[in-house]
Design an enzyme around this catalytic site. Structure first.
Site, PDB file in Angstrom:
ATOM      1  N   ASP A  83      -4.437  -8.432  11.175  1.00  0.00           N
ATOM      2  CA  ASP A  83      -4.783  -7.817   9.903  1.00  0.00           C
ATOM      3  C   ASP A  83      -5.593  -8.825   9.095  1.00  0.00           C
ATOM      4  O   ASP A  83      -5.348 -10.036   9.193  1.00  0.00           O
ATOM      5  CB  ASP A  83      -3.529  -7.410   9.120  1.00  0.00           C
ATOM      6  N   ALA A 101     -10.929  -7.471  11.708  1.00  0.00           N
ATOM      7  CA  ALA A 101     -10.726  -6.717  12.945  1.00  0.00           C
ATOM      8  C   ALA A 101     -11.927  -6.798  13.876  1.00  0.00           C
ATOM      9  O   ALA A 101     -11.783  -7.037  15.086  1.00  0.00           O
ATOM     10  CB  ALA A 101     -10.420  -5.256  12.606  1.00  0.00           C
ATOM     11  N   ASP A 161      -5.458   1.540  13.908  1.00  0.00           N
ATOM     12  CA  ASP A 161      -4.964   2.332  12.776  1.00  0.00           C
ATOM     13  C   ASP A 161      -5.546   1.771  11.480  1.00  0.00           C
ATOM     14  O   ASP A 161      -4.831   1.174  10.666  1.00  0.00           O
ATOM     15  CB  ASP A 161      -3.434   2.296  12.748  1.00  0.00           C
ATOM     16  N   GLN A 163       0.833  -1.188   0.000  1.00  0.00           N
ATOM     17  CA  GLN A 163       0.000   0.000   0.000  1.00  0.00           C
ATOM     18  C   GLN A 163       0.877   1.251   0.000  1.00  0.00           C
ATOM     19  O   GLN A 163       2.029   1.234   0.393  1.00  0.00           O
ATOM     20  CB  GLN A 163      -0.905   0.002   1.228  1.00  0.00           C
ATOM     21  N   CYS A 190      -7.041   8.142   8.955  1.00  0.00           N
ATOM     22  CA  CYS A 190      -6.240   8.708   7.861  1.00  0.00           C
ATOM     23  C   CYS A 190      -7.142   9.164   6.716  1.00  0.00           C
ATOM     24  O   CYS A 190      -6.674   9.387   5.606  1.00  0.00           O
ATOM     25  CB  CYS A 190      -5.215   7.695   7.362  1.00  0.00           C
ATOM     26  N   ARG A 241       4.718   6.051  16.237  1.00  0.00           N
ATOM     27  CA  ARG A 241       5.283   4.765  16.654  1.00  0.00           C
ATOM     28  C   ARG A 241       6.294   4.967  17.799  1.00  0.00           C
ATOM     29  O   ARG A 241       6.343   4.178  18.748  1.00  0.00           O
ATOM     30  CB  ARG A 241       5.959   4.070  15.467  1.00  0.00           C
TER      31      ARG A 241
END
Length: 394
Positions: A251, A281, A298, A201, A338, A213
């Site tokens: 994931d 998730a 995230d 990605q 995001c 982080r």
């Protein structure tokens, strides 16, 4: 060089006079004949006065402004803009460090190069075009990039198959424009990561979370960490270095989980504190117990367009409500959006709603955003896309 012109309607030049770098199609009164997508054009007001020069594209955003001065877009222009971007990254202390060779060199409008992203991973620069104009100029930009970066960059990989307008019919294929580096490992703050610029990605890694982080690392000692939507496992690796008791990475993509496992092994071989799960998730959150006292949420962008905003906000509320329900008392929640279409206020309201539903006491410890190598042009607030909160939950 003589460029063809686009003339705006009366009263539609105000945003350009405030230096906003986009011209929408509805503002255009007329165009010269023969203009094709990707052309460099001069933009005039209704009186014929010069306003800007930029790249023309078919769609809602018709022109992305490269300069508000009447300049020629040539090799000297690209060299100058890339030099400005490089000097900023030097000033930020991101260049020439033994413990870090990952940073964003060009961030579109934030570096006055709308439609262009360049990320640096060691000696490889990954270039991504989001406009046809930047695609047309890719070879000239690659030449200027190597000139500006000198020995720091020897490879330029072009990765724009998924970012260019589909209807443009460019038939673009990703690949090296210059050089060809077989190594895919780069270093961020002393930690090493495999960078999947071929199929990953964005340009292969989420550089925009670097400072967040590092913050998570400071909270990790002695904690049980859950990293949701782990992708490359960046947060997981930092948590392990921070002294977490255990780290679980989740994931829905098997490929992402494999990459996370590889990155953990690259830094912490045979570390039994880490486990990874390829699972949806929401399903994982539903079945898990109160096992974690540090959770990272995230997710990918829930809303890429305004039309998806309402459902996106519901998704953020639902996701955070699950985390509030399950996190241990005294736990820390790192939660992000995001989605450019979601404002800081809208995201905070979604998280507030989730907290209220949980009826738990929640305190804001940090309000997070993208790092300085992802600068926001003050005239283009749309460039502020990453927002996050660090919350303490009783």
């Amino acid at each position: 060089m003589t460029y063809k012109t686009i003339t705006l309607r009366r009263g539609k030049a105000d945003s350009l006079k405030r230096f906003h770098p986009w011209i929408f199609s509805g503002a255009i009164a007329r165009t010269d004949t023969g203009i094709v997508e990707g052309d460099t054009v001069r933009v005039l007001d209704e009186t014929g006065a010069f306003l800007a020069v930029g790249h023309y594209q078919i769609g809602s955003i018709a022109v992305r402004v490269l300069s508000f001065e009447d300049v020629t877009i040539d090799s000297a222009f690209w060299t100058q803009r890339l030099t400005e971007a490089f000097r900023l990254r030097q000033a930020l202390g991101l260049v020439g460090r033994g413990d870090n060779d990952i940073y964003r060199l060009v961030h579109g409008e934030g570096d006055r190069l709308p439609g262009l992203v360049i990320d640096v991973y060691g000696e490889t620069a990954v270039m991504q075009a989001h406009s046809v104009g930047m695609h047309v100029e890719r070879q000239a930009i690659a030449d200027a990039l190597l000139e500006v970066m000198g020995a720091l960059v020897t490879n330029v990989y072009y990765k724009s198959e998924t970012t260019l307008p589909f209807k443009a019919g460019l038939g673009q294929h990703d690949g090296f424009l210059r050089g060809g580096n077989p190594s895919d490992v780069a270093t961020e703050n002393g930690l090493r990561f495999h960078i999947d610029w071929l199929k990953g990605q964005k340009t292969g890694f989420f550089i925009d979370q670097r400072e967040n982080r590092s913050l998570l690392e400071r909270y990790s000692r002695g904690r049980h960490v859950l990293n949701m939507f782990c992708y490359t496992g960046g947060f997981s690796v930092y948590a392990l270095r921070g002294g977490a008791k255990l780290v679980h990475s989740v994931d829905s993509s098997n490929k992402a989980v494999d990459l996370t496992v590889a990155n953990v092994a690259l830094n912490f071989p045979v570390d039994h504190r880490h486990e990874a799960y390829a699972e949806d998730a929401f399903k994982f959150l539903d079945r898990m117990g109160s096992d974690y006292d540090l959770i990272v949420l995230d997710p990918p962008a829930f809303a890429k367009h305004k039309e998806a905003l309402r459902n996106a906000l519901k998704g953020y509320t639902r996701l955070n409500a699950k985390a509030f329900e399950k996190i241990r008392p005294g736990g820390i929640l790192f939660t992000f959006s995001c989605s450019q279409a979601v404002s800081k206020e809208q995201f905070r309201l979604a998280v507030f709603t989730a907290a209220a539903q949980s009826r738990r006491h929640v305190r804001i410890l940090h309000q997070l955003h993208q790092p300085a190598d992802h600068p926001v042009n003050i005239y283009h607030p749309e460039g502020e896309y990453l927002k996050g909160l660090v919350l303490q939950v009783e």
